[in-house]
Write an enzyme that holds these catalytic residues in place. Sequence first.
Site, PDB file in Angstrom:
ATOM      1  N   SER A 181       1.677   6.111   5.730  1.00 65.00           N
ATOM      2  CA  SER A 181       2.353   6.782   6.941  1.00 65.00           C
ATOM      3  C   SER A 181       1.398   7.651   7.714  1.00 65.00           C
ATOM      4  O   SER A 181       1.736   7.886   8.848  1.00 65.00           O
ATOM      5  CB  SER A 181       3.653   7.508   6.444  1.00 65.00           C
ATOM      6  OG  SER A 181       3.320   8.930   5.785  1.00 65.00           O
ATOM      7  N   SER A 182       0.192   8.083   7.185  1.00 63.21           N
ATOM      8  CA  SER A 182      -0.669   8.659   7.966  1.00 63.21           C
ATOM      9  C   SER A 182      -2.144   8.678   7.019  1.00 63.21           C
ATOM     10  O   SER A 182      -1.928   8.071   5.962  1.00 63.21           O
ATOM     11  CB  SER A 182      -0.227  10.083   7.639  1.00 63.21           C
ATOM     12  OG  SER A 182      -0.417  10.636   6.360  1.00 63.21           O
ATOM     13  N   GLY A 183      -2.952   9.147   7.774  1.00 60.05           N
ATOM     14  CA  GLY A 183      -4.537   9.438   7.097  1.00 60.05           C
ATOM     15  C   GLY A 183      -5.018   7.985   6.954  1.00 60.05           C
ATOM     16  O   GLY A 183      -4.974   7.015   7.516  1.00 60.05           O
ATOM     17  N   ILE A 184      -5.803   8.078   5.520  1.00 56.39           N
ATOM     18  CA  ILE A 184      -6.553   6.707   5.246  1.00 56.39           C
ATOM     19  C   ILE A 184      -5.524   5.549   4.921  1.00 56.39           C
ATOM     20  O   ILE A 184      -6.109   4.514   5.479  1.00 56.39           O
ATOM     21  CB  ILE A 184      -7.337   7.099   3.982  1.00 56.39           C
ATOM     22  CG1 ILE A 184      -8.416   8.076   4.440  1.00 56.39           C
ATOM     23  CG2 ILE A 184      -7.965   5.766   3.195  1.00 56.39           C
ATOM     24  CD1 ILE A 184      -9.284   8.371   3.175  1.00 56.39           C
ATOM     25  N   GLY A 185      -4.404   5.746   4.454  1.00 58.99           N
ATOM     26  CA  GLY A 185      -3.479   4.752   4.110  1.00 58.99           C
ATOM     27  C   GLY A 185      -3.035   3.976   5.298  1.00 58.99           C
ATOM     28  O   GLY A 185      -3.057   2.692   5.270  1.00 58.99           O
TER      29      GLY A 185
ATOM     30  N   GLY B 224       1.526   5.414   0.477  1.00 61.35           N
ATOM     31  CA  GLY B 224       1.062   6.341   1.268  1.00 61.35           C
ATOM     32  C   GLY B 224       0.394   5.838   2.484  1.00 61.35           C
ATOM     33  O   GLY B 224      -0.396   6.236   2.917  1.00 61.35           O
TER      34      GLY B 224
ATOM     35  N   SER C 248     -11.793   9.354  -5.609  1.00 58.37           N
ATOM     36  CA  SER C 248     -12.513  10.078  -4.665  1.00 58.37           C
ATOM     37  C   SER C 248     -14.099  10.462  -5.198  1.00 58.37           C
ATOM     38  O   SER C 248     -14.433  10.118  -6.375  1.00 58.37           O
ATOM     39  CB  SER C 248     -11.851  11.704  -4.911  1.00 58.37           C
ATOM     40  OG  SER C 248     -12.437  12.676  -4.144  1.00 58.37           O
TER      41      SER C 248
ATOM     42  N   ILE D 240       0.791  -1.075   0.160  1.00 56.15           N
ATOM     43  CA  ILE D 240      -0.099   0.013   0.251  1.00 56.15           C
ATOM     44  C   ILE D 240       0.837   1.187   0.201  1.00 56.15           C
ATOM     45  O   ILE D 240       1.517   1.433   0.863  1.00 56.15           O
ATOM     46  CB  ILE D 240      -0.919  -0.022   1.209  1.00 56.15           C
ATOM     47  CG1 ILE D 240      -1.741   1.451   1.301  1.00 56.15           C
ATOM     48  CG2 ILE D 240      -0.260  -0.093   2.471  1.00 56.15           C
ATOM     49  CD1 ILE D 240      -3.100   1.201   2.242  1.00 56.15           C
TER      50      ILE D 240
ATOM     51  N   TYR E  75      -8.013  18.746  -9.046  1.00 50.87           N
ATOM     52  CA  TYR E  75      -8.263  17.379  -8.157  1.00 50.87           C
ATOM     53  C   TYR E  75      -9.281  16.469  -8.769  1.00 50.87           C
ATOM     54  O   TYR E  75      -8.945  15.044  -9.009  1.00 50.87           O
ATOM     55  CB  TYR E  75      -8.431  17.737  -6.782  1.00 50.87           C
ATOM     56  CG  TYR E  75      -8.589  16.359  -5.902  1.00 50.87           C
ATOM     57  CD1 TYR E  75      -7.352  15.745  -5.397  1.00 50.87           C
ATOM     58  CD2 TYR E  75      -9.830  15.875  -5.492  1.00 50.87           C
ATOM     59  CE1 TYR E  75      -7.465  14.522  -4.631  1.00 50.87           C
ATOM     60  CE2 TYR E  75      -9.780  14.956  -4.495  1.00 50.87           C
ATOM     61  CZ  TYR E  75      -8.739  14.451  -4.086  1.00 50.87           C
ATOM     62  OH  TYR E  75      -8.665  13.192  -3.389  1.00 50.87           O
TER      63      TYR E  75
END
Length: 266
Positions: free
Chosen positions: A11-15, A9, A128, A7, A141
């Site tokens: 290191s933070s957030g959703i990931g 990303g 998104s 996976i 975006y």
Amino acid sequence: MSKTVFITGASSGIGKSIAMYLYNKGYAVVGTSRNPNKVEVPFQMVALDVTNQETIRTAIAEAIEKVGKIDVLINNAGKGITGPIEDTPTDEMKENFNTNFFGVIDVIKEVLPYMREQKGGLIINTTSIAAYMGLPFRGIYSASKGALELVTEALSMEVKQFGINVVNVAPGDFATNIAAGRYHTPVFENSAYKEKYAENLALMDTHVDSGADPIIMAKAIHQIIGNKTPKIHYKVGGFMEKFSIVLKRILPDKVYEKLLMNHYKL
């Protein structure tokens, strides 16, 4: 042998939420970050920058060495961008596509030969809800994520013959640090959009701050991995976020545009 998950990303957030949830469910997880040494997590991390092809090759090879295979690729790394189209620097638009679109494709290209060799695999692209509509001051975006939605449809048909499934998961607003990592076009004093953009910039950050718990996204991903015949498109978010996509399908363009403009006070 447990399934292995790679996976980006993580290191933070959703990931990070997804990686932690799958790790706790017994999956062999390899996460990525541009600076993995700064991340304290129980699963394995490797260095990867989706805009740098050499780091992609090295990270995939390192992951294969660590866990032996990649059953599930989750392309989660992404970058936000806000601003009026007219005011946003074109170089920043290109950089956003390099992360959200071309970077994802480059990771997929590197993983596909391994999945073909093992005669199967699952690729999950995080897009998104914004991918389904052009949102004011978030047009680039929306465009980068919308492009990924369409490429996923094409790729799904191309790789089905190898036993590989490709799906999109479109999240709505979740409480993460994505707002801090966005490129925000400055509110220029001489901009024709100064007042409306400033109002909407505050509104966007409020939506993220009051967003849902990322664990909802993690649970959705877990269910998709367990599905032998997954769909191509998934939406994970609040009722109105998902309903907005339905409204776009059934309402005349101008009526739908008016609804969005009223929402964003334009």
